[in-house]
Design a protein around this motif. Structure first.
Motif, mmCIF file in Angstrom:
data_model
loop_
_atom_site.group_PDB
_atom_site.id
_atom_site.type_symbol
_atom_site.label_atom_id
_atom_site.label_comp_id
_atom_site.label_asym_id
_atom_site.label_seq_id
_atom_site.Cartn_x
_atom_site.Cartn_y
_atom_site.Cartn_z
ATOM 1 N N GLY A 2 6.277 5.108 -5.872
ATOM 2 C CA GLY A 2 4.926 4.769 -6.294
ATOM 3 C C GLY A 2 4.939 3.567 -7.217
ATOM 4 O O GLY A 2 5.899 2.795 -7.222
ATOM 5 N N TYR A 3 3.886 3.455 -8.008
ATOM 6 C CA TYR A 3 3.694 2.234 -8.800
ATOM 7 C C TYR A 3 3.425 2.586 -10.260
ATOM 8 O O TYR A 3 2.851 3.625 -10.565
ATOM 9 C CB TYR A 3 2.513 1.435 -8.237
ATOM 10 N N THR A 4 3.857 1.671 -11.131
ATOM 11 C CA THR A 4 3.579 1.816 -12.559
ATOM 12 C C THR A 4 2.767 0.619 -13.020
ATOM 13 O O THR A 4 3.129 -0.520 -12.722
ATOM 14 C CB THR A 4 4.911 1.837 -13.362
ATOM 15 N N LYS A 56 0.861 5.824 -13.901
ATOM 16 C CA LYS A 56 1.737 5.934 -12.716
ATOM 17 C C LYS A 56 0.918 6.375 -11.515
ATOM 18 O O LYS A 56 0.127 7.312 -11.613
ATOM 19 C CB LYS A 56 2.824 6.978 -12.968
ATOM 20 N N THR A 57 1.120 5.701 -10.384
ATOM 21 C CA THR A 57 0.501 6.148 -9.132
ATOM 22 C C THR A 57 1.613 6.686 -8.242
ATOM 23 O O THR A 57 2.473 5.926 -7.783
ATOM 24 C CB THR A 57 -0.185 4.964 -8.404
ATOM 25 N N VAL A 58 1.632 8.001 -8.056
ATOM 26 C CA VAL A 58 2.665 8.621 -7.221
ATOM 27 C C VAL A 58 2.204 8.569 -5.765
ATOM 28 O O VAL A 58 1.103 9.002 -5.443
ATOM 29 C CB VAL A 58 2.926 10.077 -7.662
ATOM 30 N N VAL A 59 3.057 8.029 -4.878
ATOM 31 C CA VAL A 59 2.704 7.913 -3.455
ATOM 32 C C VAL A 59 3.374 9.016 -2.629
ATOM 33 O O VAL A 59 2.744 9.636 -1.778
ATOM 34 C CB VAL A 59 3.074 6.503 -2.927
ATOM 35 N N GLN A 60 4.651 9.283 -2.875
ATOM 36 C CA GLN A 60 5.362 10.378 -2.192
ATOM 37 C C GLN A 60 6.377 10.974 -3.164
ATOM 38 O O GLN A 60 6.941 10.248 -3.979
ATOM 39 C CB GLN A 60 6.126 9.878 -0.949
ATOM 40 N N GLY A 78 3.822 6.919 10.027
ATOM 41 C CA GLY A 78 2.885 7.639 9.147
ATOM 42 C C GLY A 78 1.570 6.895 9.136
ATOM 43 O O GLY A 78 1.527 5.693 9.383
ATOM 44 N N LYS A 79 0.500 7.639 8.802
ATOM 45 C CA LYS A 79 -0.799 6.981 8.922
ATOM 46 C C LYS A 79 -1.014 5.946 7.804
ATOM 47 O O LYS A 79 -0.256 5.917 6.832
ATOM 48 C CB LYS A 79 -1.907 8.022 8.949
ATOM 49 N N ASN A 80 -2.047 5.129 7.941
ATOM 50 C CA ASN A 80 -2.354 4.072 6.973
ATOM 51 C C ASN A 80 -2.375 4.644 5.548
ATOM 52 O O ASN A 80 -2.993 5.679 5.297
ATOM 53 C CB ASN A 80 -3.733 3.449 7.249
ATOM 54 N N GLY A 81 -1.691 3.945 4.651
ATOM 55 C CA GLY A 81 -1.755 4.304 3.229
ATOM 56 C C GLY A 81 -0.885 5.484 2.822
ATOM 57 O O GLY A 81 -0.927 5.925 1.677
ATOM 58 N N ILE A 82 -0.044 5.991 3.710
ATOM 59 C CA ILE A 82 0.764 7.177 3.407
ATOM 60 C C ILE A 82 1.997 6.822 2.552
ATOM 61 O O ILE A 82 2.591 7.682 1.913
ATOM 62 C CB ILE A 82 1.187 7.915 4.713
ATOM 63 N N GLY A 83 2.404 5.537 2.595
ATOM 64 C CA GLY A 83 3.515 5.130 1.718
ATOM 65 C C GLY A 83 4.707 4.486 2.405
ATOM 66 O O GLY A 83 5.781 4.370 1.809
ATOM 67 N N LYS A 84 4.537 4.027 3.643
ATOM 68 C CA LYS A 84 5.667 3.420 4.367
ATOM 69 C C LYS A 84 6.167 2.142 3.662
ATOM 70 O O LYS A 84 7.356 2.002 3.421
ATOM 71 C CB LYS A 84 5.265 3.090 5.822
ATOM 72 N N SER A 85 5.239 1.244 3.353
ATOM 73 C CA SER A 85 5.655 -0.011 2.695
ATOM 74 C C SER A 85 6.225 0.274 1.310
ATOM 75 O O SER A 85 7.213 -0.350 0.902
ATOM 76 C CB SER A 85 4.473 -0.977 2.550
ATOM 77 N N THR A 86 5.633 1.223 0.619
ATOM 78 C CA THR A 86 6.124 1.581 -0.725
ATOM 79 C C THR A 86 7.567 2.095 -0.618
ATOM 80 O O THR A 86 8.427 1.734 -1.421
ATOM 81 C CB THR A 86 5.212 2.674 -1.344
ATOM 82 N N PHE A 87 7.828 2.904 0.400
ATOM 83 C CA PHE A 87 9.194 3.419 0.622
ATOM 84 C C PHE A 87 10.153 2.256 0.902
ATOM 85 O O PHE A 87 11.235 2.171 0.323
ATOM 86 C CB PHE A 87 9.177 4.410 1.792
ATOM 87 N N ASP A 139 9.214 -4.458 8.069
ATOM 88 C CA ASP A 139 7.906 -3.836 7.838
ATOM 89 C C ASP A 139 6.965 -4.278 8.958
ATOM 90 O O ASP A 139 6.582 -5.441 9.031
ATOM 91 C CB ASP A 139 7.378 -4.248 6.457
ATOM 92 N N GLU A 140 6.648 -3.361 9.832
ATOM 93 C CA GLU A 140 5.758 -3.591 10.983
ATOM 94 C C GLU A 140 6.104 -4.861 11.781
ATOM 95 O O GLU A 140 5.284 -5.771 11.903
ATOM 96 C CB GLU A 140 4.306 -3.620 10.503
ATOM 97 N N PRO A 141 7.312 -4.922 12.342
ATOM 98 C CA PRO A 141 7.750 -6.143 13.042
ATOM 99 C C PRO A 141 7.033 -6.400 14.357
ATOM 100 O O PRO A 141 7.096 -7.510 14.882
ATOM 101 C CB PRO A 141 9.239 -5.874 13.300
ATOM 102 N N THR A 172 6.199 1.268 11.765
ATOM 103 C CA THR A 172 5.391 0.936 12.941
ATOM 104 C C THR A 172 4.236 1.920 13.124
ATOM 105 O O THR A 172 4.306 3.062 12.656
ATOM 106 C CB THR A 172 6.262 0.936 14.217
ATOM 107 N N HIS A 173 3.199 1.436 13.795
ATOM 108 C CA HIS A 173 2.126 2.337 14.238
ATOM 109 C C HIS A 173 2.232 2.577 15.755
ATOM 110 O O HIS A 173 1.400 3.281 16.322
ATOM 111 C CB HIS A 173 0.756 1.751 13.877
ATOM 112 N N ASP A 174 3.233 1.955 16.392
ATOM 113 C CA ASP A 174 3.413 2.138 17.841
ATOM 114 C C ASP A 174 4.242 3.389 18.101
ATOM 115 O O ASP A 174 5.439 3.328 18.413
ATOM 116 C CB ASP A 174 4.121 0.914 18.455
#
Ligand SMILES: Nc1ncnc2c1ncn2[C@@H]1O[C@H](COP(=O)(O)OP(=O)(O)OP(=O)(O)O)[C@@H](O)[C@H]1O
Length: 259
Positions: free
Chosen positions: A14-16, A21-25, A42-51, A170-172, A203-205
């Motif tokens: 998450g983010y500080t 603190k914003t906990v994402v997963q 995972g769906k939009n906003g679930i935390g893939k990029s954060t991971f 990230d989403e290539p 990916t979303h594919d």
């Protein structure tokens, strides 16, 4: 032989911002092995990029640890880390006058001296990356003179030239048409299987990931799944995620269908 390349222990991502603190997963405990093409779903906003930002050391974990080749990611010097992992983002490049060749050559930066002079080995790695990604016919163009899909391939070529054991994308496939998506995933598959590199891509594919990835990591609100696509299908994981009155997962064909 397959070995553990990345290990996350009770990770909270998450983010500080100041004291907030914003906990994402939470509780992200994964062990990823070499020679695998791994799709992160995972769906939009679930935390893939954060991971992905956390396992590449761009942002620190809020709790827990990331180990790359048995070493805490935060203890690597910048150059040493760049020789172990490369990251391909889909964000636009900062404004510059670089040609496609020069962008790919930047992948060799962790290995060159302060003058940035390319050795024969550097040039061979660059040419190999250009050939593998099939971008040879526009290497002299400026990066702003090519399409988004072509630029995506160029960024992948740069990661290949960097020659790391772990490549993170990230989403290539975002800007690519179906044929180019499949071509790219086949290339990533080939690289993992022939060179023992590990590639993690978000990916979303989902349908393509089910068909082409060796393993999948699936983020949901309640749990994180990490297994081979066929095991995820037989364990009914896809029936639970992306639940919606408009779509249903058909395990017999391994695909989502519109209801
Ligand atoms: N810099 C930031 N500071 C605070 N929160 C953030 C920041 N960046 C992202 N978030 C939040 O973290 C959560 C996860 O975002 P993230 O970008 O990791 O999702 P994602 O799974 O990659 O989504 P998508 O599929 O839409 O790209 C979201 O709720 C987002 O709003």
């Amino acid at each position: 032989m397959s070995k553990t390349i990345l290990h996350t222990k009770n990770l909270t991502i998450g983010y500080t911002k100041g004291k907030q603190k914003t906990v994402v997963q939470t509780n992200v405990s994964l062990t990823l092995n070499s020679g695998k093409l791994i799709a992160l779903i995972g769906k939009n906003g679930i935390g893939k990029s954060t991971f992905l930002k956390t396992i590449t050391g761009i942002i620190p974990p809020l709790d827990g640890e990331v180990e790359l080749n048995n070493k805490n990611i935060l203890s690597f010097e910048t150059n040493a880390l760049a020789q172990e992992l490369s990251l391909v983002l889909t964000e636009a490049l900062p404004s510059s006058d670089l040609t496609v060749y020069e962008i790919v050559a930047l992948g060799r930066q962790p290995y060159t001296n302060w003058l940035g002079i390319l050795t024969d080995e550097d040039k061979a790695k660059i040419n190999e990356a250009i050939a593998l990604t099939e971008i040879g016919n526009f290497i002299h163009k400026k990066h702003y003179e090519i399409s988004d899909g072509q630029l995506q391939k160029v960024m992948i070529a740069r990661a290949l030239a960097q020659d790391t054991s772990l490549i993170i994308l990230d989403e290539p496939t975002t800007h690519l048409d179906l044929v180019h998506k499949v071509t790219l995933l086949k290339l990533l598959q080939k690289l993992t299987h022939e060179t023992n590199k590990t590639i993690i891509y978000s990916t979303h594919d989902l349908d393509l990931a089910i068909q082409m990835a060796d393993d999948m990591i699936i983020f949901t609100e309640d749990a994180i799944f990490n297994d081979q696509p066929c095991s995820l299908i037989s364990n009914g994981v896809f029936d639970k995620i992306f639940q919606n009155e408009n779509i249903i997962f058909d395990p017999t064909i391994g695909k989502f269908k519109v209801t």
